[in-house]
Write a protein that holds these residues in place. Structure first.
Motif, PDB file in Angstrom:
ATOM      1  N   ILE A 173       0.835  -1.205   0.000  1.00  0.00           N
ATOM      2  CA  ILE A 173       0.000   0.000   0.000  1.00  0.00           C
ATOM      3  C   ILE A 173       0.872   1.258   0.000  1.00  0.00           C
ATOM      4  N   GLN A 175       3.730   1.437  -1.367  1.00  0.00           N
ATOM      5  CA  GLN A 175       4.211   1.550  -2.745  1.00  0.00           C
ATOM      6  C   GLN A 175       3.121   2.120  -3.640  1.00  0.00           C
ATOM      7  N   SER A 176       1.887   1.734  -3.354  1.00  0.00           N
ATOM      8  CA  SER A 176       0.774   2.243  -4.136  1.00  0.00           C
ATOM      9  C   SER A 176       0.681   3.763  -3.989  1.00  0.00           C
ATOM     10  N   ARG A 178       3.159   5.686  -3.296  1.00  0.00           N
ATOM     11  CA  ARG A 178       4.322   6.290  -3.951  1.00  0.00           C
ATOM     12  C   ARG A 178       4.182   6.265  -5.468  1.00  0.00           C
ATOM     13  N   LEU A 179       3.578   5.172  -5.996  1.00  0.00           N
ATOM     14  CA  LEU A 179       3.450   5.056  -7.446  1.00  0.00           C
ATOM     15  C   LEU A 179       2.520   6.112  -8.012  1.00  0.00           C
ATOM     16  N   ARG A 180       1.658   6.665  -7.171  1.00  0.00           N
ATOM     17  CA  ARG A 180       0.751   7.679  -7.689  1.00  0.00           C
ATOM     18  C   ARG A 180       0.997   9.050  -7.069  1.00  0.00           C
ATOM     19  N   GLY A 181       1.925   9.104  -6.137  1.00  0.00           N
ATOM     20  CA  GLY A 181       2.175  10.379  -5.478  1.00  0.00           C
ATOM     21  C   GLY A 181       3.280  11.152  -6.166  1.00  0.00           C
ATOM     22  N   ASN A 212      -8.597  -3.558   4.493  1.00  0.00           N
ATOM     23  CA  ASN A 212      -8.398  -4.799   3.738  1.00  0.00           C
ATOM     24  C   ASN A 212      -8.338  -5.997   4.678  1.00  0.00           C
TER      25      ASN A 212
ATOM     26  N   LYS B 307      16.136 -12.285   0.185  1.00  0.00           N
ATOM     27  CA  LYS B 307      16.615 -13.117   1.278  1.00  0.00           C
ATOM     28  C   LYS B 307      15.474 -13.941   1.852  1.00  0.00           C
ATOM     29  N   SER B 348       8.648  -1.239 -13.119  1.00  0.00           N
ATOM     30  CA  SER B 348       7.938  -0.111 -12.522  1.00  0.00           C
ATOM     31  C   SER B 348       8.770   0.583 -11.457  1.00  0.00           C
ATOM     32  N   LEU B 350       9.477  -0.591  -8.510  1.00  0.00           N
ATOM     33  CA  LEU B 350       9.156  -1.018  -7.144  1.00  0.00           C
ATOM     34  C   LEU B 350      10.338  -1.750  -6.537  1.00  0.00           C
ATOM     35  N   SER B 369      13.326   7.812  -8.791  1.00  0.00           N
ATOM     36  CA  SER B 369      12.495   7.364  -7.672  1.00  0.00           C
ATOM     37  C   SER B 369      11.233   6.728  -8.239  1.00  0.00           C
ATOM     38  N   MET B 370      10.525   5.975  -7.390  1.00  0.00           N
ATOM     39  CA  MET B 370       9.269   5.362  -7.832  1.00  0.00           C
ATOM     40  C   MET B 370       8.333   6.417  -8.397  1.00  0.00           C
ATOM     41  N   GLU B 371       8.306   7.582  -7.726  1.00  0.00           N
ATOM     42  CA  GLU B 371       7.390   8.633  -8.131  1.00  0.00           C
ATOM     43  C   GLU B 371       7.722   9.142  -9.525  1.00  0.00           C
ATOM     44  N   ALA B 374       6.817   6.591 -12.188  1.00  0.00           N
ATOM     45  CA  ALA B 374       5.385   6.425 -12.333  1.00  0.00           C
ATOM     46  C   ALA B 374       4.796   7.390 -13.358  1.00  0.00           C
ATOM     47  N   TYR B 381      -1.694  -3.601  -9.956  1.00  0.00           N
ATOM     48  CA  TYR B 381      -1.449  -4.705  -9.028  1.00  0.00           C
ATOM     49  C   TYR B 381      -2.307  -5.918  -9.354  1.00  0.00           C
ATOM     50  N   ASN B 383      -3.588  -7.708  -6.988  1.00  0.00           N
ATOM     51  CA  ASN B 383      -4.689  -7.578  -6.059  1.00  0.00           C
ATOM     52  C   ASN B 383      -5.180  -6.136  -6.080  1.00  0.00           C
ATOM     53  N   GLU B 386      -5.188  -3.416  -3.186  1.00  0.00           N
ATOM     54  CA  GLU B 386      -4.022  -2.671  -2.729  1.00  0.00           C
ATOM     55  C   GLU B 386      -3.838  -1.366  -3.495  1.00  0.00           C
ATOM     56  N   MET B 387      -4.679  -1.128  -4.497  1.00  0.00           N
ATOM     57  CA  MET B 387      -4.584   0.135  -5.227  1.00  0.00           C
ATOM     58  C   MET B 387      -5.592   1.162  -4.740  1.00  0.00           C
ATOM     59  N   PHE B 400      -3.329  10.753  -8.545  1.00  0.00           N
ATOM     60  CA  PHE B 400      -2.090  11.019  -9.286  1.00  0.00           C
ATOM     61  C   PHE B 400      -2.105  12.427  -9.877  1.00  0.00           C
ATOM     62  N   MET B 449      -3.131   7.809 -15.314  1.00  0.00           N
ATOM     63  CA  MET B 449      -1.790   8.353 -15.114  1.00  0.00           C
ATOM     64  C   MET B 449      -1.135   8.677 -16.449  1.00  0.00           C
TER      65      MET B 449
END
Lengths: 275, 576
Positions: A173, A175-176, A178-181, A212, B307, B348, B350, B369-371, B374, B381, B383, B386-387, B400, B449
């Motif tokens: 979550i 990451q979610s 961050r991916l849209r922020g 969730n 790991k 992506s 991640l 960065s991830m941002e 993106a 995802y 699932n 989680e979005m 976004f 996005m």
């Protein structure tokens, strides 16, 4: 110095923290302590977490701290926890120095703090050694045998089962978010803008995670029902079967004997050569 | 064994009857499937068998349910649970113990069987899980977890096993393996097995009878061949009959027979000698075109591993090199654990590659960065839950754009909402939507996005056929929106119908980089990657059609009734 810190921080990834936590929680390795009866271990650790408070002899305290250090090493306590302990001790010390100087005291005030720090170390090391060596099942069975209600002891082991799920969910979550922020364009003094950004996300991510998880529980509750969990609550059959598996054996007695002998020795030495 | 007589049920305070005068009998030793659209009451019906309804979920209950001579409504859940075992669709949530063995002995221990250990071990042995006994549940793969859930149910040695959507989250090879296990339990241990299933191919191959439900009622129960031959009725209710049945239905439209073949072998017998096979396009003509567009993703010797609890590094991706171009529709296939999701996560940003170089639109992902990544790459995802980070779909789509303070975004969001048919769901919380709606919303969030690359992880998993079809349409409409689309999937029909390029992964390396046609005509490759070709491909091979047709449409366009002009069949295939 900077490099050491960078190296340390690079190890502080979510992945690594998760693994170290799980290692501590599940007690996966065969160590000297992991074969022991959990009931005995709990009583043993209760002894070593209370007794230090009544001891004011530095030799004995140092001796006990060394003993616990050795046991923690033998139990292969996660380095992460050790590092956290050291950071805790150091930071406590530094802030006490500052407070002492600020209040116009002298360094002698510090000497008074050393016994307390050692006591805390003994307690931390002994409980880390015990919990690293005990898997959640053994722990919850031991609780059950002490007469703790079945729902509670099950809750403990179910908590352990949920731990990795929760950590993973929380991570995705975040990451979610961050991916849209969008990260702040400027770092700010001492990265404060970044820190605020991450803190905000880590708080916000809690709500989706809770919701969730709450949704998942519906199936879990039904499954517990059909798998006879409430049935076992009403009948003692399951409890008796479970506790039958718990037995003190020769190895346990040896462990108690050896640690007692060492402790008595330490106390005796302390009596004769107090620091 | 089971007799359900005119059963109705509604939850307290609800107007709607979830079950409405449902009646059906199931014999001992039957292997039966329950089919029907979403909300037909399939799971609810099954929950009356172990007494969860009406003992646990109290509501208005009418009618009688008899299970092995016991009245289910007046018998306790505990007593019934020893006869009826249930494996949930979201089976992960039914696993409550830390290790495999603990999970297997949980029920017999609760019921106080002194031989609980043997029972647990026996269940693990039957399902071939003995070697995993000491493993921690959270480190198992999805397929293994499912088998463990089944073992937990089996350890009580129940007469009846109910499994809700057994293969929804499994790769094709593991799905077949699971059904083989169920068949073995049915034949060797004489268990009565009830599955709730969307995949009619499995019903055709394994079940003996099929029960059709609609709006809380049982419409009919028929032997499987009769049930699945009702092609028009099934299609009408958004259930797809097996591909071969659909194909034969189209071929024999004029004759209108009562029964159609439902398995490959039956269809083969019908086709051989009666139909002529027309040659198809040469395999190489459909090869990836040599003229390639601009590079969008380029990986060179990329490594990744994580790991495990023993602090050993487990490699997931091994020195993988791959270049993707504009205009490509790429499917990543391979068994569970082949590294598909990890590869998507790496693109992506991640996770960062631990070795090698990874460029997206010419920039190294390690430096972004991830941002920042993106802005170009949208990752959807597996699932969808989680979005959903906001409390309404509209806000989720907006997140976004709002973070980037884009002016006049209202209009654009409205356009997206219309495009993905989310008008009625815009103010709803994403977590409370149905599975299909969630997928649609998650895709909308990603597309809003305005990415140039879109990555989808299992977009069609656990969707019923109607929503799956919907999803396919959306995927096909991505052109023009995005430059490159990459989908990680177990759904071979999706691969056949959608992909222009297929990357086959195994153990973190690329086994082959090819097209759907070439993949499905290479049995050795399929076996090695634990894939199973769509049923129509198998049929094509059986009737000596080379290269094999990969979709039903293609198959129909290439068979001709002996002695009849090609006209009628071609018409039919166009009508499809």
């Amino acid at each position: 110095m900077l490099n050491v810190f960078q190296k340390l921080f690079s190890k502080l990834s979510v992945e690594n923290i998760k693994i170290e936590l799980m290692r501590t929680a599940y007690g996966t390795e065969e160590t000297v302590l992991s074969r022991l009866d959990p009931r005995m271990l709990i009583v043993w650790s209760l002894f070593f977490t209370t007794v230090p408070w009544f001891i004011h002899n530095m030799t004995i305290l140092i001796g006990l701290a060394v003993l616990m250090g050795v046991l923690a090493y033998m139990a292969r306590v996660s380095p992460l926890l050790i590092v956290l302990l050291i950071i805790g001790v150091i930071s406590q010390f530094t802030y006490l120095i500052f407070v002492a100087l600020f209040l116009g005291g002298t360094f002698t005030a510090l000497l008074a703090v050393i016994p307390l720090t050692i006591k805390i170390m003994i307690i931390s090391l002994s409980s880390m050694a015990v919990f690293t060596s005990m898997d959640p099942e053994k722990f919850s069975d031991a609780l059950l045998s002490f007469g703790v209600p079945g729902k509670f002891s099950f809750g403990v082991s179910y908590g352990y089962r949920m731990l990795p799920i929760l950590i993973e969910e929380y991570q995705s979550i975040i990451q979610s978010f961050r991916l849209r922020g969008k990260m702040p364009a400027k770092k700010g003094i001492l990265y404060w803008r970044y820190i605020v950004y991450f803190l905000k996300i880590s708080v916000l991510a809690f709500y989706p995670m809770m919701l969730n998880t709450a949704k998942r529980t519906r199936t879990t509750v039904e499954a517990l029902e059909i798998r006879g969990f409430s049935y076992s609550e009403e009948n003692d059959l399951a409890k008796k079967l479970k506790l039958k598996a718990l037995k003190m054996n020769k190895y346990d007695y040896q462990f108690v004997a050896i640690t007692s002998v060492i402790t008595i020795c330490i106390i005796n030495i302390g009596m004769f050569y107090p620091l | 064994m089971i007799s359900i007589n005119s059963v109705s049920f509604r939850y307290p305070g609800s107007e709607n009857w979830v079950l409405k005068e449902a009646s059906v009998d199931i014999e001992q030793g039957e292997f039966t499937a329950i089919i029907g659209g979403n909300g037909a009451g399939k799971s609810t019906l099954c929950k009356t068998l172990n007494g969860l309804i009406p003992s646990y979920y109290v509501g208005d209950f009418e009618g009688t349910v008899m299970v092995d001579g016991l009245n289910a409504a007046t018998t306790s859940v505990a007593v019934l649970s020893e006869k009826v075992a249930y494996v949930y669709q979201d089976f992960e949530n039914q696993l409550v113990r830390p290790t495999v063995l603990d999970e297997a002995i949980f029920s017999p221990l609760n019921f106080g069987y002194p031989d609980y250990m043997e029972r647990g071990r026996e269940a693990l042995r039957i399902l071939g899980l003995s070697h995993l006994e000491k493993e921690h549940i959270w480190q198992l793969s999805g397929g293994q977890k499912h088998l463990v859930a089944l073992a937990g149910a089996l350890s009580l040695q129940p007469e009846i096993l109910i499994i809700d959507e057994p293969v929804a989250q499994l790769d094709p090879a593991h799905a077949t393996e699971l059904y083989d296990k169920l068949k073995m339990l049915n034949e060797e241990y004489n268990k009565t097995i009830i599955v709730i299933e969307h995949h009619t191919e499995f019903i055709a191959n394994y079940c003996s009878s099929v029960i059709m439900m609609e709006q809380g009622s049982v419409l009919w129960k028929k032997p499987v061949k009769y049930g699945l031959s009702l092609v028009e009725e099934l299609m009408d209710k958004n259930i797809h009959p097996p591909q071969v049945t659909q194909a034969m239905f189209q071929l024999k439209r004029e004759q209108k027979p009562k029964l159609f073949p439902i398995t490959v072998q039956e269809a083969k017998a019908e086709i051989q000698g009666k139909y002529e096979i027309l040659p198809g396009p040469h395999l190489f003509s459909s090869q990836v075109s040599q003229v390639k567009g601009v590079e969008t993703i380029s990986m060179d010797g990329v490594d990744y591993g994580y790991k495990t609890i023993t602090r050993k590094r487990k490699p997931i991706i091994n020195e993988l090199s791959l270049t993707c171009y504009e205009g490509e529709k790429i499917a990543l296939v391979g068994s569970n654990g082949a590294g598909k999701s990890t590869l998507l996560k790496m693109i992506s940003g991640l996770v960062k590659p631990q070795g090698g170089s990874m460029l997206v639109n010419g920039q190294s992902t390690s430096k972004l960065s991830m941002e920042q990544l993106a802005e170009k790459v949208a990752y959807i995802y597996q699932n969808p839950e989680e979005m959903f980070i906001e409390d309404s779909i509209y806000k989720d789509i907006d997140y976004f754009l709002k973070a980037r303070k884009i002016a006049d975004r209202r209009e654009f969001i409205e356009e997206i909402i219309q495009r993905f048919h989310l008008e009625e769901l815009r103010e709803r919380d994403g977590r409370l939507l149905s599975g299909g709606q969630q997928r649609r919303a998650s895709l909308a969030i990603g597309i809003a996005m305005k990415p140039s690359i879109v990555l989808l992880d299992e977009p069609t998993a656990s969707l019923d056929i109607a929503t799956r079809k919907d999803m396919m349409k959306m995927l096909n409409n991505l052109n023009g929106f995005v430059k490159t689309a990459i989908v990680a999937t177990h759904d071979m029909e999706l691969v056949a119908e959608w992909a222009s390029r297929v990357i086959v992964l195994k153990g973190g390396i690329i086994l082959d980089d090819t097209t759907p046609h070439t993949l499905f005509s290479n049995p050795a490759l399929l076996r090695e990657a634990s894939l199973v070709a769509p049923q129509i491909v198998t049929l094509s091979k059986e009737v000596n059609m080379y290269p094999a047709a990969i979709t039903t449409e293609e198959f129909l366009s290439r068979v001709k009734q002996v002695g009849v002009g090609g006209g009628s069949v071609e018409c039919v295939s166009k009508a499809l």
